[in-house]
Design a protein around this motif. Sequence first.
Motif, PDB file in Angstrom:
ATOM      1  N   THR A  21      -5.760   5.846   5.939  1.00  0.00           N
ATOM      2  CA  THR A  21      -5.038   4.601   5.665  1.00  0.00           C
ATOM      3  C   THR A  21      -5.858   3.427   6.180  1.00  0.00           C
ATOM      4  O   THR A  21      -6.212   3.392   7.352  1.00  0.00           O
ATOM      5  N   TYR A  48      -5.595   3.098   0.826  1.00  0.00           N
ATOM      6  CA  TYR A  48      -6.083   4.390   1.329  1.00  0.00           C
ATOM      7  C   TYR A  48      -7.493   4.673   0.843  1.00  0.00           C
ATOM      8  O   TYR A  48      -7.889   4.250  -0.247  1.00  0.00           O
ATOM      9  N   TRP A  54      -5.607   0.882  -3.605  1.00  0.00           N
ATOM     10  CA  TRP A  54      -4.762  -0.086  -2.911  1.00  0.00           C
ATOM     11  C   TRP A  54      -3.734  -0.648  -3.877  1.00  0.00           C
ATOM     12  O   TRP A  54      -4.023  -0.951  -5.032  1.00  0.00           O
ATOM     13  N   ASP A  78      -1.489  -1.076   5.087  1.00  0.00           N
ATOM     14  CA  ASP A  78      -0.229  -0.591   4.528  1.00  0.00           C
ATOM     15  C   ASP A  78      -0.343  -0.619   2.997  1.00  0.00           C
ATOM     16  O   ASP A  78      -0.525  -1.687   2.415  1.00  0.00           O
ATOM     17  N   GLY A  79      -0.352   0.550   2.358  1.00  0.00           N
ATOM     18  CA  GLY A  79      -0.501   0.616   0.894  1.00  0.00           C
ATOM     19  C   GLY A  79      -1.921   0.824   0.411  1.00  0.00           C
ATOM     20  O   GLY A  79      -2.146   0.933  -0.793  1.00  0.00           O
TER      21      GLY A  79
END
Length: 216
Positions: A17, A23, A181, A20-21
């Motif tokens: 990660t 990877y 993303w 947030d959102g």
Amino acid sequence: MNDLFDSIAPPEQPRETIADGAYLLRGAALAFERDVLTGLDAVTARSPFRHMVTPGGFVMSVAMTNCGGAGWITDRSGHRYDAVDPESGQRWPPMPESFRGLAAAAAGAAGYLAFSPDARLINRYEPGARLSLHQDKNERDFERPIVSVSLGLPATFQFGGLRRKDPVRKYALRHGDVAVWGGPARLCYHGVAELKEGMHPALGGMRINLTFREAL
Ligand code: SIN
Ligand code: FE2
């Protein structure tokens, strides 16, 4: 006991990660490598890589082409999606089937289901080429993910926040790595540092990036 368990455990799909959102899926494209490279040759035979011009009049150091319905282009009048390759006057070449499978598998592994890209931009970096920090903003829905596949020479990916001045983190992207993303990270600033000289066994002295988006 542990050794035996380790040797029979299925390989984990490593998911890193980065926001947030957002990877990084290390090596996620390797299973598709041969078919994707064949598909890439078919696309570039019809719509070769070219250096496009930005609205400000700069020639981009990254060379680009597209396949499938919607091709991303930039010229003096702006950037946009177009069904026609302005150089050939024909529609962009069809998307190779292998691209579809790779994009859907990577989006799914990152938690974005039913990913169905209509835009596939292909970027070619030669040593010295770079992509300055930008947001991907030409698409209709800013929740749906971007799937970005790295092939060939390694590069340094820069991933920042929602504001240009937010701190930027750097990640090495290697042959077969996939960055995804979307959601809260969809409009994060990102870029690629100047590519260093090198020689890759499959792609020679360059890096190729496939970028899949639901654009229209
Ligand atoms: C892009 O931002 O469109 C390309 C990113 C990359 O080359 O990894
Ligand atoms: Fe981008």
